[in-house]
Design an enzyme around this catalytic site. Sequence first.
Site, PDB file in Angstrom:
ATOM      1  N   ARG A   1      48.173  41.376 -40.643  1.00 56.82           N
ATOM      2  CA  ARG A   1      47.754  42.163 -41.812  1.00 56.82           C
ATOM      3  C   ARG A   1      48.486  43.497 -41.927  1.00 56.82           C
ATOM      4  O   ARG A   1      48.396  44.166 -42.967  1.00 56.82           O
ATOM      5  CB  ARG A   1      46.242  42.408 -41.735  1.00 56.82           C
ATOM      6  CG  ARG A   1      45.401  41.196 -42.061  1.00 56.82           C
ATOM      7  CD  ARG A   1      44.690  41.342 -43.399  1.00 56.82           C
ATOM      8  NE  ARG A   1      43.718  42.405 -43.362  1.00 56.82           N
ATOM      9  CZ  ARG A   1      42.421  42.220 -43.119  1.00 56.82           C
ATOM     10  NH1 ARG A   1      41.944  41.023 -42.893  1.00 56.82           N
ATOM     11  NH2 ARG A   1      41.605  43.235 -43.120  1.00 56.82           N
TER      12      ARG A   1
ATOM     13  N   SER B   1      37.068  41.055 -54.372  1.00 54.62           N
ATOM     14  CA  SER B   1      37.249  42.283 -55.160  1.00 54.62           C
ATOM     15  C   SER B   1      37.325  41.963 -56.651  1.00 54.62           C
ATOM     16  O   SER B   1      36.831  42.717 -57.489  1.00 54.62           O
ATOM     17  CB  SER B   1      38.526  42.995 -54.719  1.00 54.62           C
ATOM     18  OG  SER B   1      38.471  43.244 -53.338  1.00 54.62           O
TER      19      SER B   1
ATOM     20  N   ARG C   1      62.581  12.043 -26.542  1.00 53.65           N
ATOM     21  CA  ARG C   1      63.985  12.255 -26.935  1.00 53.65           C
ATOM     22  C   ARG C   1      64.507  13.604 -26.430  1.00 53.65           C
ATOM     23  O   ARG C   1      65.535  14.115 -26.884  1.00 53.65           O
ATOM     24  CB  ARG C   1      64.190  12.063 -28.439  1.00 53.65           C
ATOM     25  CG  ARG C   1      63.708  13.167 -29.335  1.00 53.65           C
ATOM     26  CD  ARG C   1      64.197  12.918 -30.775  1.00 53.65           C
ATOM     27  NE  ARG C   1      63.592  13.845 -31.720  1.00 53.65           N
ATOM     28  CZ  ARG C   1      64.109  15.019 -32.009  1.00 53.65           C
ATOM     29  NH1 ARG C   1      65.211  15.433 -31.437  1.00 53.65           N
ATOM     30  NH2 ARG C   1      63.500  15.806 -32.891  1.00 53.65           N
TER      31      ARG C   1
ATOM     32  N   GLY D   1      60.590  25.778 -38.441  1.00 49.15           N
ATOM     33  CA  GLY D   1      60.848  24.429 -37.945  1.00 49.15           C
ATOM     34  C   GLY D   1      59.778  23.928 -36.991  1.00 49.15           C
ATOM     35  O   GLY D   1      60.084  23.263 -35.998  1.00 49.15           O
TER      36      GLY D   1
ATOM     37  N   GLY E   1      39.946  42.989 -47.831  1.00 49.98           N
ATOM     38  CA  GLY E   1      40.949  43.041 -46.752  1.00 49.98           C
ATOM     39  C   GLY E   1      42.206  43.756 -47.220  1.00 49.98           C
ATOM     40  O   GLY E   1      42.654  43.527 -48.338  1.00 49.98           O
TER      41      GLY E   1
ATOM     42  N   ASP F   1      45.996  33.288 -51.802  1.00 46.57           N
ATOM     43  CA  ASP F   1      44.992  32.313 -52.237  1.00 46.57           C
ATOM     44  C   ASP F   1      44.396  32.622 -53.612  1.00 46.57           C
ATOM     45  O   ASP F   1      43.298  32.180 -53.924  1.00 46.57           O
ATOM     46  CB  ASP F   1      43.864  32.225 -51.188  1.00 46.57           C
ATOM     47  CG  ASP F   1      43.144  33.552 -50.996  1.00 46.57           C
ATOM     48  OD1 ASP F   1      43.637  34.581 -51.507  1.00 46.57           O
ATOM     49  OD2 ASP F   1      42.093  33.561 -50.349  1.00 46.57           O
TER      50      ASP F   1
ATOM     51  N   ARG G   1      57.298  23.943 -22.950  1.00 49.09           N
ATOM     52  CA  ARG G   1      55.869  23.769 -23.188  1.00 49.09           C
ATOM     53  C   ARG G   1      55.565  23.539 -24.661  1.00 49.09           C
ATOM     54  O   ARG G   1      56.355  23.865 -25.533  1.00 49.09           O
ATOM     55  CB  ARG G   1      55.144  25.071 -22.817  1.00 49.09           C
ATOM     56  CG  ARG G   1      54.624  25.088 -21.416  1.00 49.09           C
ATOM     57  CD  ARG G   1      53.845  26.367 -21.231  1.00 49.09           C
ATOM     58  NE  ARG G   1      53.723  26.643 -19.815  1.00 49.09           N
ATOM     59  CZ  ARG G   1      53.852  27.851 -19.274  1.00 49.09           C
ATOM     60  NH1 ARG G   1      54.104  28.898 -20.020  1.00 49.09           N
ATOM     61  NH2 ARG G   1      53.711  28.004 -17.987  1.00 49.09           N
TER      62      ARG G   1
ATOM     63  N   THR H   1      46.517  40.384 -51.128  1.00 40.82           N
ATOM     64  CA  THR H   1      45.978  39.699 -49.948  1.00 40.82           C
ATOM     65  C   THR H   1      47.107  38.943 -49.255  1.00 40.82           C
ATOM     66  O   THR H   1      47.989  38.418 -49.932  1.00 40.82           O
ATOM     67  CB  THR H   1      44.847  38.705 -50.316  1.00 40.82           C
ATOM     68  OG1 THR H   1      44.651  37.812 -49.213  1.00 40.82           O
ATOM     69  CG2 THR H   1      45.165  37.860 -51.527  1.00 40.82           C
TER      70      THR H   1
ATOM     71  N   ARG I   1      34.151  47.035 -47.415  1.00 44.23           N
ATOM     72  CA  ARG I   1      33.355  45.964 -48.002  1.00 44.23           C
ATOM     73  C   ARG I   1      32.017  46.601 -48.372  1.00 44.23           C
ATOM     74  O   ARG I   1      31.535  47.482 -47.666  1.00 44.23           O
ATOM     75  CB  ARG I   1      33.213  44.817 -47.012  1.00 44.23           C
ATOM     76  CG  ARG I   1      34.591  44.166 -46.757  1.00 44.23           C
ATOM     77  CD  ARG I   1      34.502  42.735 -46.299  1.00 44.23           C
ATOM     78  NE  ARG I   1      35.714  41.990 -46.645  1.00 44.23           N
ATOM     79  CZ  ARG I   1      36.813  41.920 -45.869  1.00 44.23           C
ATOM     80  NH1 ARG I   1      36.856  42.545 -44.719  1.00 44.23           N
ATOM     81  NH2 ARG I   1      37.850  41.210 -46.259  1.00 44.23           N
TER      82      ARG I   1
ATOM     83  N   ARG J   1      51.039  53.358 -55.720  1.00 42.09           N
ATOM     84  CA  ARG J   1      52.097  54.273 -56.199  1.00 42.09           C
ATOM     85  C   ARG J   1      52.538  53.905 -57.621  1.00 42.09           C
ATOM     86  O   ARG J   1      52.696  54.775 -58.480  1.00 42.09           O
ATOM     87  CB  ARG J   1      53.289  54.192 -55.241  1.00 42.09           C
ATOM     88  CG  ARG J   1      54.507  54.967 -55.685  1.00 42.09           C
ATOM     89  CD  ARG J   1      55.609  54.810 -54.651  1.00 42.09           C
ATOM     90  NE  ARG J   1      56.840  55.454 -55.055  1.00 42.09           N
ATOM     91  CZ  ARG J   1      57.767  54.890 -55.820  1.00 42.09           C
ATOM     92  NH1 ARG J   1      57.582  53.655 -56.283  1.00 42.09           N
ATOM     93  NH2 ARG J   1      58.862  55.550 -56.151  1.00 42.09           N
TER      94      ARG J   1
ATOM     95  N   GLY K   1      44.882  33.100 -43.146  1.00 39.26           N
ATOM     96  CA  GLY K   1      45.013  32.489 -44.465  1.00 39.26           C
ATOM     97  C   GLY K   1      43.665  32.129 -45.078  1.00 39.26           C
ATOM     98  O   GLY K   1      43.616  31.555 -46.158  1.00 39.26           O
ATOM     99  N   ARG K   2      42.588  32.430 -44.342  1.00 44.91           N
ATOM    100  CA  ARG K   2      41.232  32.034 -44.766  1.00 44.91           C
ATOM    101  C   ARG K   2      41.217  30.546 -45.132  1.00 44.91           C
ATOM    102  O   ARG K   2      41.584  29.723 -44.326  1.00 44.91           O
ATOM    103  CB  ARG K   2      40.735  32.925 -45.906  1.00 44.91           C
ATOM    104  CG  ARG K   2      40.494  34.349 -45.429  1.00 44.91           C
ATOM    105  CD  ARG K   2      39.481  35.033 -46.259  1.00 44.91           C
ATOM    106  NE  ARG K   2      39.878  35.017 -47.655  1.00 44.91           N
ATOM    107  CZ  ARG K   2      39.155  35.510 -48.632  1.00 44.91           C
ATOM    108  NH1 ARG K   2      37.987  36.054 -48.389  1.00 44.91           N
ATOM    109  NH2 ARG K   2      39.573  35.470 -49.871  1.00 44.91           N
TER     110      ARG K   2
HETATM  111  P1  ADP Z   1      38.573  40.357 -50.745  1.00 47.02           P
HETATM  112  O1  ADP Z   1      38.709  41.155 -51.991  1.00 47.02           O
HETATM  113  O2  ADP Z   1      39.653  40.644 -49.759  1.00 47.02           O
HETATM  114  O3  ADP Z   1      38.369  38.886 -51.032  1.00 47.02           O
HETATM  115  P2  ADP Z   1      35.704  40.571 -50.069  1.00 47.02           P
HETATM  116  O4  ADP Z   1      35.397  39.158 -50.387  1.00 47.02           O
HETATM  117  O5  ADP Z   1      35.117  41.167 -48.851  1.00 47.02           O
HETATM  118  O6  ADP Z   1      37.261  40.866 -49.961  1.00 47.02           O
HETATM  119  O7  ADP Z   1      35.231  41.448 -51.309  1.00 47.02           O
HETATM  120  C1  ADP Z   1      35.437  42.843 -51.331  1.00 47.02           C
HETATM  121  C2  ADP Z   1      34.292  43.532 -52.023  1.00 47.02           C
HETATM  122  O8  ADP Z   1      34.217  43.110 -53.386  1.00 47.02           O
HETATM  123  C3  ADP Z   1      32.906  43.232 -51.469  1.00 47.02           C
HETATM  124  O9  ADP Z   1      32.603  43.966 -50.308  1.00 47.02           O
HETATM  125  C4  ADP Z   1      32.028  43.656 -52.639  1.00 47.02           C
HETATM  126  O10 ADP Z   1      31.890  45.068 -52.699  1.00 47.02           O
HETATM  127  C5  ADP Z   1      32.866  43.208 -53.850  1.00 47.02           C
HETATM  128  N1  ADP Z   1      32.369  41.895 -54.297  1.00 47.02           N
HETATM  129  C6  ADP Z   1      32.560  40.692 -53.719  1.00 47.02           C
HETATM  130  N2  ADP Z   1      31.879  39.717 -54.369  1.00 47.02           N
HETATM  131  C7  ADP Z   1      31.232  40.327 -55.395  1.00 47.02           C
HETATM  132  C8  ADP Z   1      30.355  39.879 -56.437  1.00 47.02           C
HETATM  133  N3  ADP Z   1      30.005  38.585 -56.551  1.00 47.02           N
HETATM  134  N4  ADP Z   1      29.888  40.791 -57.310  1.00 47.02           N
HETATM  135  C9  ADP Z   1      30.236  42.091 -57.203  1.00 47.02           C
HETATM  136  N5  ADP Z   1      31.041  42.587 -56.241  1.00 47.02           N
HETATM  137  C10 ADP Z   1      31.542  41.725 -55.351  1.00 47.02           C
END
Ligand code: ADP
Length: 319
Positions: A252, A105, A211, A185, A11, A129, A162, A125, A72, A21, A170-171
Amino acid sequence: MKRIGVLTSGGDSPGMNAAIRAVVRKAIYHDIEVYGIYYGYAGLIAGDIKKMELGSVGDIIHRGGTMLYTARCEEFKTLEGQQKGIEQLKKFGIEGLVVIGGDGSFRGAQKLTEHGFPTIGVPGTIDNDIPGTDFTIGFDTALNTVIDAIDKIRDTATSHERTYVIEVMGRHAGDLALWAGLADGAETILIPEAEHDFDDIMYKLKRGQERGKKHSIIIIAEGVGSGIDFAQRLREETNTENRVTVLGHIQRGGSPTGADRVLASRLGAKAVDLLLEGKEGVTVGIQQNKLVYHDINEILANQHTIDLDMYTLSQELSI
Ligand code: ADP
């Protein structure tokens, strides 16, 4: 080390450009060549790789998204895909790699390191997290986007007296909901890291109305469940009106805040320094405003934790 590569994956998040950069400029500053790998691991496998110059990263520090694009890539989860990636890196003479992305990633980066290819992870991200860093690149911008949206919703919530339910991203992590709720708040904040009692939420709403409160803002993290479902249950059980807003992907995008630009610049540059020091298989982070790095295996084995004192405070301030 004479030549390194950089990619963004998973993401996107605001500030990734500032991180790219920093990697490019810091490498060139050290007389190291730097190659941009487009479309994350998919582009790595496909060899979508181009040399970056100082000017390649001009005029991007203030832009959201990622100039290297992201993707991805299921194939990279396989040994064959990873080997294809390493072949491309070797073909281009790249000796070290900086991966900017989230925990998925980082798993890819971990695999590259396991296969003997020096790789450093930079946490990018909006979800905040990732263990081993107090903040991830993009969190502060997303937080400010959410605050701006809630401020606007609050105006209309007051006008119409309302209850508004607002679902934020935030997954599995509640950071964005918690920080936004505290900053705005909100009367009630629902995060996956804390238990909720529906009766308590209803009681609080009723007490607020008694209140003379003009409106109520309820923030629900996506990790808790659907804001639409929650609002419907609230309507049914309280027999009162409410409105629901799912903020979605506006969270995002956008120009990164000052805090994100500075964080991205510091972390991107640190990743290059670490590669030049011969480090590999680590992720960079910021803890108590100090740049740190941790073993990527440790980071991926750990769970991100939220500051529950902040959650308690949010409850204390919204009585
Ligand atoms: P984020 O990095 O935002 O958490 P993803 O979970 O979609 O996003 O992971 C991004 C990419 O990282 C995946 O599409 C894949 O190419 C690679 N990736 C994720 N998990 C693995 C894994 N267990 N082994 C190798 N590559 C992975």
